[in-house]
Design a protein around this motif. Structure first.
Motif, PDB file in Angstrom:
ATOM      1  N   PRO A  31       0.832  -1.206   0.000  1.00  0.00           N
ATOM      2  CA  PRO A  31       0.000   0.000   0.000  1.00  0.00           C
ATOM      3  C   PRO A  31       0.867   1.256   0.000  1.00  0.00           C
ATOM      4  O   PRO A  31       1.913   1.300   0.639  1.00  0.00           O
ATOM      5  CB  PRO A  31      -0.810  -0.105   1.289  1.00  0.00           C
ATOM      6  N   LEU A  32       0.425   2.259  -0.754  1.00  0.00           N
ATOM      7  CA  LEU A  32       1.150   3.520  -0.801  1.00  0.00           C
ATOM      8  C   LEU A  32       0.735   4.449   0.335  1.00  0.00           C
ATOM      9  O   LEU A  32       1.532   5.250   0.804  1.00  0.00           O
ATOM     10  CB  LEU A  32       0.902   4.231  -2.145  1.00  0.00           C
ATOM     11  N   PHE A  33      -0.519   4.352   0.773  1.00  0.00           N
ATOM     12  CA  PHE A  33      -1.071   5.309   1.732  1.00  0.00           C
ATOM     13  C   PHE A  33      -1.474   4.646   3.032  1.00  0.00           C
ATOM     14  O   PHE A  33      -1.774   3.458   3.068  1.00  0.00           O
ATOM     15  CB  PHE A  33      -2.289   6.020   1.115  1.00  0.00           C
ATOM     16  N   GLY A  34      -1.503   5.447   4.096  1.00  0.00           N
ATOM     17  CA  GLY A  34      -1.989   4.981   5.389  1.00  0.00           C
ATOM     18  C   GLY A  34      -0.886   4.559   6.325  1.00  0.00           C
ATOM     19  O   GLY A  34       0.288   4.507   5.958  1.00  0.00           O
ATOM     20  N   ASP A  35      -1.299   4.249   7.524  1.00  0.00           N
ATOM     21  CA  ASP A  35      -0.358   3.889   8.580  1.00  0.00           C
ATOM     22  C   ASP A  35      -0.115   2.390   8.659  1.00  0.00           C
ATOM     23  O   ASP A  35       0.689   1.947   9.461  1.00  0.00           O
ATOM     24  CB  ASP A  35      -0.900   4.367   9.940  1.00  0.00           C
ATOM     25  N   ASP A  53       0.524  10.375   2.674  1.00  0.00           N
ATOM     26  CA  ASP A  53      -0.684  11.054   3.153  1.00  0.00           C
ATOM     27  C   ASP A  53      -1.375  11.811   2.010  1.00  0.00           C
ATOM     28  O   ASP A  53      -0.972  11.707   0.854  1.00  0.00           O
ATOM     29  CB  ASP A  53      -0.361  11.980   4.322  1.00  0.00           C
ATOM     30  N   SER A  54      -2.404  12.582   2.338  1.00  0.00           N
ATOM     31  CA  SER A  54      -3.206  13.267   1.322  1.00  0.00           C
ATOM     32  C   SER A  54      -2.409  14.325   0.563  1.00  0.00           C
ATOM     33  O   SER A  54      -2.630  14.526  -0.633  1.00  0.00           O
ATOM     34  CB  SER A  54      -4.456  13.895   1.943  1.00  0.00           C
ATOM     35  N   ILE A  55      -1.479  14.997   1.213  1.00  0.00           N
ATOM     36  CA  ILE A  55      -0.628  15.972   0.519  1.00  0.00           C
ATOM     37  C   ILE A  55       0.253  15.246  -0.492  1.00  0.00           C
ATOM     38  O   ILE A  55       0.431  15.698  -1.622  1.00  0.00           O
ATOM     39  CB  ILE A  55       0.243  16.766   1.526  1.00  0.00           C
ATOM     40  N   ASP A  56       0.807  14.113  -0.084  1.00  0.00           N
ATOM     41  CA  ASP A  56       1.598  13.293  -1.001  1.00  0.00           C
ATOM     42  C   ASP A  56       0.758  12.862  -2.202  1.00  0.00           C
ATOM     43  O   ASP A  56       1.237  12.837  -3.335  1.00  0.00           O
ATOM     44  CB  ASP A  56       2.137  12.040  -0.298  1.00  0.00           C
ATOM     45  N   ALA A  57      -0.517  12.534  -1.952  1.00  0.00           N
ATOM     46  CA  ALA A  57      -1.409  12.108  -3.034  1.00  0.00           C
ATOM     47  C   ALA A  57      -1.582  13.221  -4.060  1.00  0.00           C
ATOM     48  O   ALA A  57      -1.554  12.971  -5.272  1.00  0.00           O
ATOM     49  CB  ALA A  57      -2.761  11.692  -2.473  1.00  0.00           C
ATOM     50  N   LEU A  58      -1.754  14.443  -3.585  1.00  0.00           N
ATOM     51  CA  LEU A  58      -1.898  15.580  -4.511  1.00  0.00           C
ATOM     52  C   LEU A  58      -0.635  15.770  -5.335  1.00  0.00           C
ATOM     53  O   LEU A  58      -0.694  15.942  -6.556  1.00  0.00           O
ATOM     54  CB  LEU A  58      -2.213  16.865  -3.738  1.00  0.00           C
ATOM     55  N   GLU A  59       0.515  15.753  -4.671  1.00  0.00           N
ATOM     56  CA  GLU A  59       1.789  15.925  -5.375  1.00  0.00           C
ATOM     57  C   GLU A  59       2.026  14.788  -6.365  1.00  0.00           C
ATOM     58  O   GLU A  59       2.484  15.020  -7.490  1.00  0.00           O
ATOM     59  CB  GLU A  59       2.937  16.005  -4.374  1.00  0.00           C
ATOM     60  N   LEU A  60       1.705  13.588  -5.963  1.00  0.00           N
ATOM     61  CA  LEU A  60       1.875  12.437  -6.841  1.00  0.00           C
ATOM     62  C   LEU A  60       0.936  12.529  -8.047  1.00  0.00           C
ATOM     63  O   LEU A  60       1.335  12.253  -9.183  1.00  0.00           O
ATOM     64  CB  LEU A  60       1.634  11.144  -6.070  1.00  0.00           C
ATOM     65  N   GLY A  61      -0.299  12.952  -7.808  1.00  0.00           N
ATOM     66  CA  GLY A  61      -1.249  13.123  -8.912  1.00  0.00           C
ATOM     67  C   GLY A  61      -0.754  14.125  -9.939  1.00  0.00           C
ATOM     68  O   GLY A  61      -0.831  13.887 -11.150  1.00  0.00           O
ATOM     69  N   VAL A  62      -0.212  15.240  -9.478  1.00  0.00           N
ATOM     70  CA  VAL A  62       0.333  16.261 -10.384  1.00  0.00           C
ATOM     71  C   VAL A  62       1.512  15.688 -11.172  1.00  0.00           C
ATOM     72  O   VAL A  62       1.608  15.864 -12.390  1.00  0.00           O
ATOM     73  CB  VAL A  62       0.752  17.524  -9.599  1.00  0.00           C
ATOM     74  N   LYS A  88      -5.370  12.321 -17.508  1.00  0.00           N
ATOM     75  CA  LYS A  88      -6.283  13.063 -16.643  1.00  0.00           C
ATOM     76  C   LYS A  88      -6.700  12.173 -15.483  1.00  0.00           C
ATOM     77  O   LYS A  88      -7.017  11.001 -15.662  1.00  0.00           O
ATOM     78  CB  LYS A  88      -7.516  13.477 -17.446  1.00  0.00           C
ATOM     79  N   ILE A  89      -6.669  12.760 -14.302  1.00  0.00           N
ATOM     80  CA  ILE A  89      -7.115  12.040 -13.109  1.00  0.00           C
ATOM     81  C   ILE A  89      -8.308  12.795 -12.552  1.00  0.00           C
ATOM     82  O   ILE A  89      -8.209  13.985 -12.239  1.00  0.00           O
ATOM     83  CB  ILE A  89      -5.996  11.954 -12.058  1.00  0.00           C
ATOM     84  N   ASP A  90      -9.437  12.108 -12.451  1.00  0.00           N
ATOM     85  CA  ASP A  90     -10.645  12.739 -11.939  1.00  0.00           C
ATOM     86  C   ASP A  90     -10.499  13.038 -10.452  1.00  0.00           C
ATOM     87  O   ASP A  90      -9.554  12.616  -9.807  1.00  0.00           O
ATOM     88  CB  ASP A  90     -11.851  11.817 -12.157  1.00  0.00           C
ATOM     89  N   THR A  91     -11.476  13.748  -9.929  1.00  0.00           N
ATOM     90  CA  THR A  91     -11.490  14.018  -8.503  1.00  0.00           C
ATOM     91  C   THR A  91     -11.510  12.699  -7.736  1.00  0.00           C
ATOM     92  O   THR A  91     -11.779  11.639  -8.305  1.00  0.00           O
ATOM     93  CB  THR A  91     -12.721  14.854  -8.107  1.00  0.00           C
ATOM     94  N   VAL A  92     -11.251  12.780  -6.473  1.00  0.00           N
ATOM     95  CA  VAL A  92     -11.130  11.567  -5.658  1.00  0.00           C
ATOM     96  C   VAL A  92     -12.462  10.820  -5.599  1.00  0.00           C
ATOM     97  O   VAL A  92     -13.476  11.345  -5.161  1.00  0.00           O
ATOM     98  CB  VAL A  92     -10.651  11.915  -4.236  1.00  0.00           C
ATOM     99  N   THR A  93     -12.411   9.607  -6.098  1.00  0.00           N
ATOM    100  CA  THR A  93     -13.547   8.693  -6.035  1.00  0.00           C
ATOM    101  C   THR A  93     -13.008   7.357  -5.518  1.00  0.00           C
ATOM    102  O   THR A  93     -11.796   7.189  -5.354  1.00  0.00           O
ATOM    103  CB  THR A  93     -14.165   8.467  -7.426  1.00  0.00           C
ATOM    104  N   GLU A  94     -13.889   6.416  -5.290  1.00  0.00           N
ATOM    105  CA  GLU A  94     -13.423   5.091  -4.859  1.00  0.00           C
ATOM    106  C   GLU A  94     -12.531   4.461  -5.932  1.00  0.00           C
ATOM    107  O   GLU A  94     -11.565   3.783  -5.607  1.00  0.00           O
ATOM    108  CB  GLU A  94     -14.601   4.175  -4.533  1.00  0.00           C
TER     109      GLU A  94
END
Length: 90
Positions: A31-35, A42-51, A60-66
């Motif tokens: 897993p990439l995220f979580g403890d 974390d969520s900041i890492d997710a934003l940076e990784l998405g960019v 294109k990556i849509d907004t956060v969905t399941e």
């Protein structure tokens, strides 16, 4: 090793400035995220990784969905997502 998975590992280390981690240290299935183990991003890492993924692979990556959470769960899932997106762009 899968070339795209290795590229993603390197991108994560570089984009998130993970100084104590090398691409070879990252298991494509962990897993990439979580403890609960893995990289513990974390969520900041997710934003940076998405960019970084958008810039590097031009997808294109849509907004956060399941679905997006599932794609970002591991390197393996991300690689499959990118392949599918690149296949759709052709």
């Amino acid at each position: 090793m899968d070339t795209l998975e290795h590229e993603l590992k390197k991108l994560i280390v570089d984009a998130l400035k993970l100084e104590d981690v090398s691409p070879d240290d990252i298991d494509a299935q962990e897993p990439l995220f979580g403890d609960g183990g893995g990289l513990g991003l974390d969520s900041i890492d997710a934003l940076e990784l998405g960019v970084a993924i958008r810039k590097t692979f031009g997808i294109k990556i849509d907004t956060v969905t399941e679905d997006v959470r599932h794609h970002f769960a591991s390197i393996h899932n991300l690689a499959n997502f990118i392949r599918a997106q690149q296949g759709n762009a052709e």
